[in-house]
Design an enzyme around this catalytic site. Sequence first.
Site, PDB file in Angstrom:
ATOM      1  N   HIS A  32       0.916  -1.243   0.105  1.00 20.57           N
ATOM      2  CA  HIS A  32      -0.107   0.104   0.076  1.00 20.57           C
ATOM      3  C   HIS A  32       0.783   1.277  -0.012  1.00 20.57           C
ATOM      4  CE1 HIS A  32      -2.321  -3.270   1.678  1.00 20.57           C
ATOM      5  NE2 HIS A  32      -3.498  -2.743   1.106  1.00 20.57           N
ATOM      6  N   GLY A 120      -3.953  -3.543  11.240  1.00 19.51           N
ATOM      7  CA  GLY A 120      -4.334  -4.214   9.816  1.00 19.51           C
ATOM      8  C   GLY A 120      -5.827  -4.209   9.982  1.00 19.51           C
ATOM      9  N   HIS A 261      -4.060   3.152  -3.675  1.00 23.31           N
ATOM     10  CA  HIS A 261      -4.173   2.735  -2.285  1.00 23.31           C
ATOM     11  C   HIS A 261      -3.520   1.242  -1.913  1.00 23.31           C
ATOM     12  CE1 HIS A 261      -6.171   1.077   1.233  1.00 23.31           C
ATOM     13  NE2 HIS A 261      -6.252  -0.110   0.634  1.00 23.31           N
ATOM     14  N   GLU A 399     -18.632  -4.387  23.864  1.00 27.47           N
ATOM     15  CA  GLU A 399     -17.872  -5.599  24.078  1.00 27.47           C
ATOM     16  C   GLU A 399     -16.720  -5.477  23.046  1.00 27.47           C
ATOM     17  OE1 GLU A 399     -20.962  -5.601  22.811  1.00 27.47           O
ATOM     18  OE2 GLU A 399     -21.861  -6.714  24.713  1.00 27.47           O
ATOM     19  N   ASP A 457     -33.442 -17.418  28.950  1.00 28.17           N
ATOM     20  CA  ASP A 457     -33.194 -16.464  27.922  1.00 28.17           C
ATOM     21  C   ASP A 457     -33.398 -17.015  26.581  1.00 28.17           C
ATOM     22  OD1 ASP A 457     -33.068 -13.963  29.539  1.00 28.17           O
ATOM     23  OD2 ASP A 457     -31.047 -14.224  29.650  1.00 28.17           O
ATOM     24  N   HIS A 461     -29.367 -16.385  23.326  1.00 30.13           N
ATOM     25  CA  HIS A 461     -28.364 -15.992  24.558  1.00 30.13           C
ATOM     26  C   HIS A 461     -27.391 -17.556  24.559  1.00 30.13           C
ATOM     27  CE1 HIS A 461     -30.350 -12.289  24.816  1.00 30.13           C
ATOM     28  NE2 HIS A 461     -29.747 -12.102  25.880  1.00 30.13           N
TER      29      HIS A 461
HETATM   30  C1  LIG Z   1     -11.500  -4.748   9.320  1.00 29.74           C
HETATM   31  C2  LIG Z   1     -11.218  -4.294   8.069  1.00 29.74           C
HETATM   32  N1  LIG Z   1     -11.901  -4.473   6.824  1.00 29.74           N
HETATM   33  C3  LIG Z   1     -11.388  -4.319   5.694  1.00 29.74           C
HETATM   34  C4  LIG Z   1     -10.129  -4.241   5.533  1.00 29.74           C
HETATM   35  C5  LIG Z   1      -9.439  -4.255   4.311  1.00 29.74           C
HETATM   36  N2  LIG Z   1      -9.009  -2.719   3.857  1.00 29.74           N
HETATM   37  C6  LIG Z   1      -7.710  -2.437   4.031  1.00 29.74           C
HETATM   38  S1  LIG Z   1      -7.436  -0.766   3.594  1.00 29.74           S
HETATM   39  C7  LIG Z   1      -9.066  -0.644   3.565  1.00 29.74           C
HETATM   40  C8  LIG Z   1      -9.801   0.885   3.389  1.00 29.74           C
HETATM   41  C9  LIG Z   1      -8.945   1.987   3.120  1.00 29.74           C
HETATM   42  O1  LIG Z   1      -9.164   3.164   3.143  1.00 29.74           O
HETATM   43  P1  LIG Z   1      -8.569   4.103   4.245  1.00 29.74           P
HETATM   44  O2  LIG Z   1      -8.912   3.365   5.525  1.00 29.74           O
HETATM   45  O3  LIG Z   1      -9.209   5.334   4.394  1.00 29.74           O
HETATM   46  O4  LIG Z   1      -7.082   4.097   3.825  1.00 29.74           O
HETATM   47  P2  LIG Z   1      -6.310   4.839   2.726  1.00 29.74           P
HETATM   48  O5  LIG Z   1      -7.169   4.762   1.510  1.00 29.74           O
HETATM   49  O6  LIG Z   1      -6.128   6.127   3.145  1.00 29.74           O
HETATM   50  O7  LIG Z   1      -5.240   4.283   2.597  1.00 29.74           O
HETATM   51  C10 LIG Z   1      -9.785  -1.817   3.560  1.00 29.74           C
HETATM   52  C11 LIG Z   1     -11.529  -2.128   3.484  1.00 29.74           C
HETATM   53  C12 LIG Z   1      -9.384  -4.115   6.589  1.00 29.74           C
HETATM   54  N3  LIG Z   1      -7.895  -3.878   6.565  1.00 29.74           N
HETATM   55  N4  LIG Z   1      -9.813  -4.508   7.535  1.00 29.74           N
END
Ligand SMILES: Cc1ncc(C[n+]2csc(CCOP(=O)(O)OP(=O)(O)O)c2C)c(N)n1
Length: 650
Positions: A32, A120, A261, A399, A457, A461
């Site tokens: 990235h 991540g 990205h 949670e 419940d 649950h």
């Molecule tokens: C919980 C989760 N869902 C999906 C992803 C896959 N993923 C990696 S980066 C991203 C989105 C990127 O957008 P942003 O956070 O704005 O990062 P940028 O484009 O600025 O690098 C996604 C959906 C992930 N890493 N974690």
Amino acid sequence: MPADQATDLANLSINTIRGLAMDAVQKANSGHPGMPMGAAVMAYALFTRHLRFDPQAPTWFDRDRFILSAGHGSMLLYSMLYLLGYDLSLEDIQNFRQWGSKTPGHPENTITPGVEMATGPLGQGFATGVGMAIAEEKLRAEFPGLIDHWTYAICSDGDLMEGISHEAASLAGHLRLGRMIYLYDSNRVTIDGSTDISFSEDIRKRFESCGWHVQRCDGMSVENVDSCISIAKGDDRPSLIICDTVIGYGSPNMAGTSRTHGAPLGEEEVRLAKIELGIPTEPLFYVPKEALAHMREIGKRHKDERMGSERKLESNPELARRIAGRLPEGWADAMPVFDSAMATRDSSGKILNAIAGVLPELVGGSADLAESNKTTLHDAPYFSASHRLGRNLGYGVREHAMAAAMNGMNLHGGVRAYGGTFLIFSDYMRPAVRLASLMETNTIFVYSHDSIGLGEDGPTHQPIEQIMSLRAMPHIHVFRPADANETRAAWKHALESKDHPTAIVLSRQKLPLVSPSTFDALHGAYVLADASGGAPHAVLIGTGSEVEICLSARELLQSDGIPTRVVSMPCWELFEVQDESYRSSVLPPGVLRVSVEAGATLGWQKWIGDSGIAIGIDRFGASAPYQTIYEQFGLTGEAVAEQVKKALSQ
Ligand SMILES: Cc1ncc(C[n+]2csc(CCOP(=O)(O)OP(=O)(O)O)c2C)c(N)n1
């Protein structure tokens, strides 16, 4: 693009970070580049002008904590760590994302010095930082003059979209965690394109309404970011600095778009971007001597302070003990020995309150189920904006944030966090439990109401697949005690563990006392009642509340002349690491094995083999008094004995 007012040396360093990120991603042919290119200015301003750290001592306890919540931008962090002089070489950078390298695709605290946590999964870093800030507040109040640091993070659009960031921001604002400063890399781009597609809330209003101090700045200007951080330090609320940035800054054809990205820019675009940024196109991984010297100099800035701080920390034996994660000598003697029937959640609560005095590092909490989970430390107030010495965390019905915050506290150290909810809601926090396991963090998850035994419940649950799905997770230890004494063993094991989380799975309903007061349960499985009148014809393996059922089935079988052994198996993971001779002494080969657990049977084949019988529940539960559900589902001594007799007669 606004002109960057930073010095030439700053610009040179920032562009070096961008160049390294582009080259590393290009060489790995994955990664990235966009985020590091856009956020390099923010990181430079933070690391060179505010963050207190010493690359020579990455675990210095009173360091500021920094979390790259948007972990996909790992090359930003790796470039920074390398330039500042952490134990990370240019070769490591060149091995980005390769087998065995110190530069995995996303940051991992167990691999790279200077990385505070694994990030991540978006949102986790944001919420884990809240726990680190709680730990800092608490320790600063407990050890005035010794602890005094900040928690910083860089988070992204994706982080703020994730639900966990809402939970965590709300909690942080409520607790007035003024030592948290988060830089929001607001580049308005995610993987699918512009945030116009899906994200239009007013972030300022959202965070202000949660009790945060919010500023907005030009994230491409070192001076702007720097002064916002300084202002944030003067406010006693958690701070969000919305930094307007450009993803992939420098790439002439792709900057500002999602194309930068998550994929290499391509050799030609990297070349053009380097020309645009004034970076020589050759050699690759170019690091100008002046930039390296400048950054290495900055890396040395806090060395003296760190050494002085470490001397002070060591001079306080109690704090030194807690930092080292050492439990006080003989602490386990404070745990009660039980002699009566009770729900294991009750014995758990009694144990916690008995040891609270000898383990001041213990910080309890629950996601609004404290009375049910029995997690409250009765002699201590809630931790709050006005009570920093409180030892109970009221996480509210959050949670997921609770689990991440507990991870943050335990990663921070000096405190030991546990927290409770119903076992069924472990699913609401699973990503953070998984991360605890991956990060080798010793968080203690207390899960009560562990089966159909919770009764009326009903199926929403009643956990079915939860115990087994936790067991399927690498590294975590799942402990399901059969009675009060096994609960002691569970807590002993959980508290003594340093490098893995533990889930303690507890009953709502009363359970008879069946186990000895010794710690046999720490073998993971042990013979609780052996066959009489000869070698066993059947071995019944039970966990938790079903051990009682195994014992009553044994009575029936023995009275029918069938020698039957009962094995209590509270913790698979502990049994797995016993030697072969112990394991076969408990589970002798060639004898019918029957597992009895009020949950999914998938997985029990590991212990019972092809010819064994797995008695459990492979459907959703039902709403009724729990004794009725047990009867209806064939989980009684009689039903188990019948199945054994049938199998033996075939
Ligand atoms: C919980 C989760 N869902 C999906 C992803 C896959 N993923 C990696 S980066 C991203 C989105 C990127 O957008 P942003 O956070 O704005 O990062 P940028 O484009 O600025 O690098 C996604 C959906 C992930 N890493 N974690």
